[in-house]
Design an enzyme around this catalytic site. Structure first.
Site, PDB file in Angstrom:
ATOM      1  N   ASP A  34    -123.241 -28.845   0.238  1.00 12.69           N
ATOM      2  CA  ASP A  34    -122.491 -28.930  -1.009  1.00 12.69           C
ATOM      3  C   ASP A  34    -121.113 -29.471  -0.630  1.00 12.69           C
ATOM      4  O   ASP A  34    -120.247 -28.742  -0.156  1.00 12.69           O
ATOM      5  CB  ASP A  34    -122.395 -27.540  -1.626  1.00 12.69           C
ATOM      6  CG  ASP A  34    -121.472 -27.512  -2.845  1.00 12.69           C
ATOM      7  OD1 ASP A  34    -120.813 -28.528  -3.129  1.00 12.69           O
ATOM      8  OD2 ASP A  34    -121.415 -26.460  -3.505  1.00 12.69           O
ATOM      9  N   LYS A  42    -113.663 -34.545  -8.732  1.00 16.58           N
ATOM     10  CA  LYS A  42    -112.743 -33.870  -7.801  1.00 16.58           C
ATOM     11  C   LYS A  42    -112.171 -34.871  -6.800  1.00 16.58           C
ATOM     12  O   LYS A  42    -111.386 -34.503  -5.922  1.00 16.58           O
ATOM     13  CB  LYS A  42    -113.472 -32.749  -7.045  1.00 16.58           C
ATOM     14  CG  LYS A  42    -114.013 -31.627  -7.928  1.00 16.58           C
ATOM     15  CD  LYS A  42    -114.530 -30.479  -7.083  1.00 16.58           C
ATOM     16  CE  LYS A  42    -115.590 -29.648  -7.766  1.00 16.58           C
ATOM     17  NZ  LYS A  42    -115.083 -28.657  -8.714  1.00 16.58           N
ATOM     18  N   HIS A  51    -120.866 -21.480  -3.932  1.00 13.86           N
ATOM     19  CA  HIS A  51    -120.581 -21.650  -5.348  1.00 13.86           C
ATOM     20  C   HIS A  51    -121.900 -21.442  -6.110  1.00 13.86           C
ATOM     21  O   HIS A  51    -122.971 -21.737  -5.576  1.00 13.86           O
ATOM     22  CB  HIS A  51    -120.071 -23.083  -5.523  1.00 13.86           C
ATOM     23  CG  HIS A  51    -119.566 -23.427  -6.887  1.00 13.86           C
ATOM     24  ND1 HIS A  51    -120.391 -23.729  -7.948  1.00 13.86           N
ATOM     25  CD2 HIS A  51    -118.302 -23.548  -7.362  1.00 13.86           C
ATOM     26  CE1 HIS A  51    -119.660 -24.022  -9.010  1.00 13.86           C
ATOM     27  NE2 HIS A  51    -118.386 -23.915  -8.691  1.00 13.86           N
ATOM     28  N   CYS A  70    -116.622 -19.185  -9.738  1.00 15.95           N
ATOM     29  CA  CYS A  70    -118.063 -19.401  -9.602  1.00 15.95           C
ATOM     30  C   CYS A  70    -118.580 -18.892  -8.266  1.00 15.95           C
ATOM     31  O   CYS A  70    -119.531 -19.456  -7.707  1.00 15.95           O
ATOM     32  CB  CYS A  70    -118.436 -20.867  -9.802  1.00 15.95           C
ATOM     33  SG  CYS A  70    -117.953 -21.491 -11.400  1.00 15.95           S
ATOM     34  N   GLN A  78    -116.053 -29.758  -2.187  1.00 20.37           N
ATOM     35  CA  GLN A  78    -114.699 -29.603  -1.674  1.00 20.37           C
ATOM     36  C   GLN A  78    -114.498 -30.405  -0.396  1.00 20.37           C
ATOM     37  O   GLN A  78    -113.357 -30.651   0.015  1.00 20.37           O
ATOM     38  CB  GLN A  78    -114.387 -28.117  -1.432  1.00 20.37           C
ATOM     39  CG  GLN A  78    -114.468 -27.251  -2.678  1.00 20.37           C
ATOM     40  CD  GLN A  78    -113.510 -27.691  -3.786  1.00 20.37           C
ATOM     41  OE1 GLN A  78    -112.507 -28.358  -3.552  1.00 20.37           O
ATOM     42  NE2 GLN A  78    -113.847 -27.342  -5.017  1.00 20.37           N
TER      43      GLN A  78
HETATM   44  C1  LIG Z   1    -118.028 -25.789  -3.753  1.00 20.02           C
HETATM   45  C2  LIG Z   1    -118.418 -26.301  -5.088  1.00 20.02           C
HETATM   46  N1  LIG Z   1    -119.711 -26.544  -5.347  1.00 20.02           N
HETATM   47  C3  LIG Z   1    -120.121 -27.021  -6.542  1.00 20.02           C
HETATM   48  C4  LIG Z   1    -119.241 -27.267  -7.557  1.00 20.02           C
HETATM   49  C5  LIG Z   1    -119.751 -27.788  -8.851  1.00 20.02           C
HETATM   50  O1  LIG Z   1    -119.377 -29.121  -9.047  1.00 20.02           O
HETATM   51  P1  LIG Z   1    -119.593 -29.801 -10.467  1.00 20.02           P
HETATM   52  O2  LIG Z   1    -118.936 -28.913 -11.454  1.00 20.02           O
HETATM   53  O3  LIG Z   1    -118.949 -31.131 -10.374  1.00 20.02           O
HETATM   54  O4  LIG Z   1    -121.051 -29.904 -10.703  1.00 20.02           O
HETATM   55  C6  LIG Z   1    -117.864 -27.013  -7.331  1.00 20.02           C
HETATM   56  C7  LIG Z   1    -116.845 -27.235  -8.359  1.00 20.02           C
HETATM   57  O5  LIG Z   1    -116.849 -26.700  -9.430  1.00 20.02           O
HETATM   58  C8  LIG Z   1    -117.464 -26.516  -6.078  1.00 20.02           C
HETATM   59  O6  LIG Z   1    -116.177 -26.257  -5.822  1.00 20.02           O
END
Ligand SMILES: Cc1ncc(COP(=O)(O)O)c(C=O)c1O
Ligand SMILES: Cc1ncc(COP(=O)(O)O)c(C=O)c1O
Lengths: 405, 154, 405, 154
Positions: free
Chosen positions: A198, A224, A121, A362, A201
Site C-alpha cells: 500500500d 496525495k 489502513h 482509518c 504514503q
Molecule cells: C496508508 C493508506 N492507505 C490507503 C489509503 C486510501 O487511499 P484512497 O483514499 O486514495 O483510496 C490512504 C489514504 O487515505 C492511506 O493513507
C-alpha cells in the site's frame, strides 16, 4: 530550495481560513494541487476533451494519446518494466480491492492465510476481510512494536505454507514508520509469496522504484501526490497482470462478446472498464512533471528537515505525546495532548488556519492497540516550512491555554 | 492535405476488390487477427514450404477499406517470397507508416514499391495505423505457428 | 431557444479541428463540458480543496458540504425519496458492477435467471456474465425486433419464477429506442422482481423521475450529462441500499473495525470506500445547474427537432441505411453507408471537423444480430443545431464521392 | 469571535468532570451511540418508570470535550423529568444548535437554561454538531427501546 516559490504555485495558499493564512498540515490525507495540474484539467476540458479509445475522430485520438502518455510517464516514474503493469483505478482503495478480488478469487481458498500488519489502513484490511468471509481464509496481523513499527521478524514468524499473500503499507499513515519493504519482499520471494504494498504514503514521499522494491503489487493514491481526485494507480507485475481475471466488466475491456461467453483484452485494458477518469489522468501527468521539476530527492531532503524540526519542537512541550518512534519516519507525526481530545485540538488549530487531521485515521486496529480512541496528525507536503511548524507549536500551546485556565 | 492522400486510387481499388480474399487450397498454417476496438478481423491462410518460402497466401475477413486493402496488398506482395524477406518488407512498411518516408525496397519491383506506398497516407491518421498493420502481424503470427488470435490491443 | 448562446458556453467550440470548426455529434459517447462546470472544478481546487468527511478543519467542512450538497441536488433532480439512495461511483459501469456484485452475491443462485436484452451495452451484460460464471446463473436475452426495439412482450415471455432481476437500458445507445421502462417495472413488480435501468443515455435526454419510473436501480454516467469524467451515480431504492452488502472495502465505509470482524456504515457511505471523486462530484453540481438553467423540457424539445430533421435529411440519401426505426427515439442515429466501412466514414467526417463514433459501440450482441460488424453513430447534445445536420449530410455525400469515383 | 465561544467554562468543566459518568444502578433501558467518523462513543443507561419518567440516567463513553460535556449536561438536565418533556427539551436544543438562538425553555430553571446554552457555540462549528447531539439521540433511542447502535452517519 525556494519553498516560498514552490508554495506560490499552489493557488489555495492565497486564501484565508478564518481570516488567517492557511497552514496545511494534512497532506497525508490529501495534498493540495499546484496550478499546472489545475490548468491542465481546464485545458483538457476546454480544448481537447473527448472520450478516449473509442472513436476515430481527431479529438478522441488526441485525448487517447494524452491519456496513454500519462501511463508512460507513470511507468517511467515508478520504473515499471511494461506499460501493461500500470493500471488506472479511481483511488488506491480500488487498487487494493482489485487485487483482493481478482487475486483472492483465483488463488485464495479455505484455510489459506493473508498476512497483513497492525499498521494497515482500513483500505488494506477491509478488502481482505471480504475475501476472508467469502473463502473462509484467515487474516494474520503482524504485530506493531512500541516504536510504532512492524519489524521483519514479526512478519517472518507468521509466514507459513498457507500464506498466500503479504499486504503491507509502505509508510504507516499514523506512526510514519517506513516499512522494510525490500527485506519483506526478499523474505517472501524465498517462499514465492506475492507482496502487495500500500504505497499511498510511500509514493509522495519516497523514491519509488519497482525494480528495486521488487514487490508484486503497489497501490498509489494520485490525490496525495499533488494530483487530481478520482485517480489511483495499481502497479501489477506483468506475470500477475497477465493471469489475473478482470475486476469490473463493461465497455473497453472485452475481446469478443457472445451470448454464451465473453473473452477479455489484455492488461491494462482488461482492468479498465467503462469510461475512465480521462481528465484526471491527464491532469496527473502534470503532477509528475511538478514533482520532477523539483526532484524527488530534493523533496525528501526538504521534508526530512522539516520533519526533524517538527519532532524536536513539539517534543519540547511536555503535554504532547508523539505516537511511535520509528527508526525511519516518513512525513507524518501523530500525537495526543494530555487531557485534550484530538477533535478539540483540531478545532482549536482550525481557528488559527491550521489544518490537521484528528481521528483514528482509518486505523482502528492500531489505535485500539495503542489504547487511544483517536489522535491528532500533522503531515507534510513540499509546501511546508519551519514557519508552519512554529505555528503548530504555538497552536499546541493555545490548546493548553484554552483547556487549562 | 486532402483525405485523398489516405484513400488513394490503389487503396480504394484493393479495398473494394481485395485480391486473394478466400481460403487458399492446401494452406498449412493460418492465424486470426482482431482489433477489438473497431471490430476489424482477418484470418490469414498460408502455404509455407520447408524452406520457409510462402508458396501461397490468402485471407478472409471484414473491416475498413484500409485494413482490407492492406491485407490484399500484403498477399500480392508476399506470395512467392521467403519468410525472411517478407519480414524485412514488413519492417520497411512499419517504418513508412511511422515516419511517412518513401519506400524503395530492393527486393521489390518499382510497381510493388508503389503499391505498398499507396498506404503511406495512414501516417497522418494514427488511429488507422492498426487497420493497416493487422493483416501483416497476423501473417507473421501464422508463419511462426502462433495459436492465439493476434490482438491489436496487446 | 438561443442555441448559439448555449453553445458559446462550451469553450471547446472555440477550437478548430483540422482547420475546421468542431461539429460534435458524439455526445452519446461523452458530452462536452460548459464553462461553469470547468470553472467550478478550478475554483474547488484553487480555493476549497480538501479531503472530505474525514477532517475537522474548515476546508474539510466546506468541501464536505459542497460534496453532500451535490448529493442533495441529484436527489432532487432524479426525484429520489432519500439521500441514502444516491451513491456516487466512478462511472455508470461501476454502478452496474456494484449492483451485479452486491445483489448477485446475495440473491442470485445456481439456476437463477437474469433477464437482459439484446440492446444492452457491454456495461449491462459483462457484470452479469461474471455473476453467471460465479453462481451458475443463466442470462436470458429479450429479443430486439426489426425496429431496433425490445417490446414488452419479448420481456414478458422470458419472465419465469427463476427470474431474479431484470436489467435493461433506458435508451439504446445504438438504435436510440426508448424502452417502455415504466411498463416493464409494472410487469416485474407483479412478480416482485427488481428492475435495474441503465440510464446512461436516458439521464441526459429525458425527464428522470424515480417515483414515476419506479425502478429499483438506475445507473447514470455524469460525463454524458455535461459533467466531469470520473463520476457516475447509482440510484438504489432505500430498501435495497439498506440490505445490500458493501461493494468495495476501505476507509469511510466502516462502522467498527476489529481483528476478527468489521461492521459497516449505512448507505450511501457503505458503498463509497476511500477518497471520493470530490472535485468531480462538486463540478457535477454545476452540470445540473446548467441543465436546469435551460430546462430539461426545453432540451428534450430542441433535441427532438434536430433529431427529426436529421432523420429526414439523411434518409434522403439512398446510400444511407439508418439502423432501426423505433417508435420512440432518443437523440441517437446509427447508420451505415453502402460500400463504405464506418471507420472510413468517421475518418472522412473528421477531415471536416465532424466528430461521430464508428464501431460496435460496446454492443456486439446487437451488431451480430443485425449482421453488421460496425456502424456509424451520430448523437446529439444541447449544443447541436440544424447546421450541424446539414454538415453531416454534406459529409455523407463526400464519403460517397471519395469512394465512388 | 473566539474559540472560547465554543469552549465556555461550563463546557470545559463538564468535559473534564462529567457528571453521572457511570453505569447507574437499576437501569432498565440502555443504548449505545457511535460516531464512526471521529470515534466518539457513548452508552446511555436509563431508569424509566412506568409513567415514562426518567428516574435515573447516566452514561459511559469517550470522546471530545463537546461530546462529553453534552452527555454530562444532558444527564443533569433530564434526570427526574418525563420522557415527553425531555424530547421537547431536545427539540429546543437542536434548534439552538442549528440557529444559534437563545434558549428559554419554560420547564427548565434559569440555571438549567444557561447550562444548556453553554453549548450554543457549536453552531459555528458544523463538524462538531454531531458531537453535541450524539448523547441526546442515544438517550431517545434508549428510552424508545431501540436495539441497534445509534450511528451519526445514518
Ligand atoms: C496508508 C493508506 N492507505 C490507503 C489509503 C486510501 O487511499 P484512497 O483514499 O486514495 O483510496 C490512504 C489514504 O487515505 C492511506 O493513507
Ligand atoms: C447505454 C450505455 N450503458 C453504459 C455505458 C457506460 O457508461 P460509462 O462508460 O460512463 O461507465 C454507456 C456509455 O458508454 C452507454 O451508452
Amino acid at each position: 530550495m525556494d519553498i516560498e516559490n514552490i508554495k506560490s504555485q499552489f493557488p489555495i495558499f492565497k486564501n484565508k481560513i478564518n481570516g488567517k493564512p492557511l497552514i496545511y498540515l494534512d497532506s497525508a490525507n490529501s495534498s493540495q494541487k499546484p496550478k499546472n495540474v489545475i490548468d491542465r484539467i481546464t485545458k483538457f476540458y476546454s480544448k481537447e476533451f473527448s472520450n478516449i479509445g473509442r472513436s476515430v475522430h481527431s479529438l478522441a485520438v488526441t485525448a487517447t494519446n494524452r491519456f496513454e502518455e500519462t501511463r508512460d510517464l507513470v511507468k517511467k516514474y515508478i520504473n515499471a518494466k511494461f506499460r501493461e503493469e500500470v493500471i488506472f483505478t479511481k483511488n488506491a482503495t480500488e487498487a487494493i480491492n482489485l487485487v483482493a478480488s481478482s487475486f483472492g478469487e483465483k488463488f485464495i481458498n479455505k484455510g489459506d492465510e493473508i498476512l497483513i500488519t497492525e499498521l494497515e489502513h482500513h483500505a488494506n484490511y477491509v478488502p481482505w476481510h471480504f475475501i476472508r468471509q467469502k473463502k473462509g481464509a484467515i487474516i494474520k496481523f503482524a504485530e506493531c512494536n512500541e516504536r510504532g513499527e512492524v519489524d521483519i521478524d514479526a512478519i517472518k514468524k507468521l509466514i507459513t505454507n498457507k500464506t498466500k499473500i503479504i499486504a503491507i503499507t509502505h509508510i504507516s499513515n499514523v506512526t510514519g514508520a517506513i516499512m522494510p519493504v525490500k527485506k519483506i519482499v526478499d523474505l517472501a520471494s524465498e517462499k514465492e509469496i506475492p507482496v502487495l504494498v500500500d504505497g499511498c504514503q510511500g509514493a509522495p514521499h519516497l523514491e519509488i522504484d519497482m525494480q528495486k522494491l521488487g514487490c508484486d503489487f503497489y497501490a498509489i493514491s494520485c490525490h496525495k501526490m499533488y494530483g487530481p481526485t478520482g485517480v489511483g494507480i495499481l502497479f501489477a507485475k506483468k506475470k500477475w497482470a497477465d493471469i489475473l481475471p478482470p475486476y469490473q466488466g463493461g465497455g473497453g475491456m472485452i475481446g469478443e462478446v457472445k451470448k454464451n461467453d465473453i473473452t477479455f483484452s489484455d492488461s491494462p485494458t482488461k482492468f479498465e472498464a467503462g469510461t475512465l477518469q480521462t481528465a484526471e489522468v491527464v491532469g496527473f501527468s502534470e503532477s509528475l512533471k511538478f514533482i520532477e521539476s523539483i526532484g524527488i530527492k530534493n523533496i525528501i531532503e526538504h521534508e526530512k528537515k522539516i520533519l526533524e524540526y517538527a519532532l524536536e519542537t513539539i517534543k519540547k512541550n511536555n503535554s504532547v505525546n508523539v505516537i511511535g518512534d520509528p527508526k525511519k519516519r516518513g512525513s507524518i507525526i501523530s500525537f495526543t495532548i494530555k487531557g485534550i481530545h484530538p477533535h478539540d485540538i483540531a478545532t482549536i488549530f482550525d481557528e488559527d488556519g491550521l489544518a490537521i487531521r484528528a481521528g483514528h485515521h482509518c486505523c482502528q486496529i492500531l489505535h485500539e492497540k495503542m489504547g487511544i480512541p483517536a489522535s491528532a496528525r500533522a503531515s507534510l507536503g513540499i509546501y511546508n516550512s519551519k514557519d508552519d511548524i512554529d505555528a503548530l507549536s504555538s497552536a499546541i500551546k493555545k490548546c493548553n491555554k484554552v483547556f487549562n485556565n | 492535405m486532402d483525405i485523398k492522400e489516405l484513400y488513394k486510387e490503389i487503396v480504394l481499388d484493393h479495398g473494394k476488390n481485395p485480391r486473394n480474399k478466400k481460403k487458399c487450397k492446401d494452406f498449412n498454417q493460418d492465424a486470426k487477427g482482431h482489433n477489438p476496438l473497431c471490430g476489424d478481423k482477418v484470418h490469414v491462410f498460408l502455404k509455407l514450404n520447408q524452406d520457409k518460402k510462402v508458396e501461397d497466401i490468402s485471407f478472409e475477413g471484414e473491416g475498413c477499406a484500409i485494413s482490407m486493402a492492406s491485407a490484399s496488398i500484403m498477399t500480392e506482395t508476399i506470395k512467392g517470397r521467403d519468410f525472411n524477406v517478407a519480414k524485412k518488407i514488413l519492417e520497411h512498411f512499419l517504418h513508412m507508416l511511422k515516419e511517412g518516408s518513401k519506400l524503395s525496397i530492393n527486393s521489390l519491383s518499382e510497381e510493388e514499391n508503389i503499391r505498398m506506398m499507396s498506404l503511406s497516407g495512414v501516417k497522418r491518421f494514427p488511429m488507422r495505423v492498426k487497420c493497416a498493420t493487422l493483416a501483416w502481424h497476423t501473417f507473421v503470427h501464422a508463419a511462426e505457428g502462433g495459436n492465439e488470435t493476434v490482438n491489436t490491443e496487446k
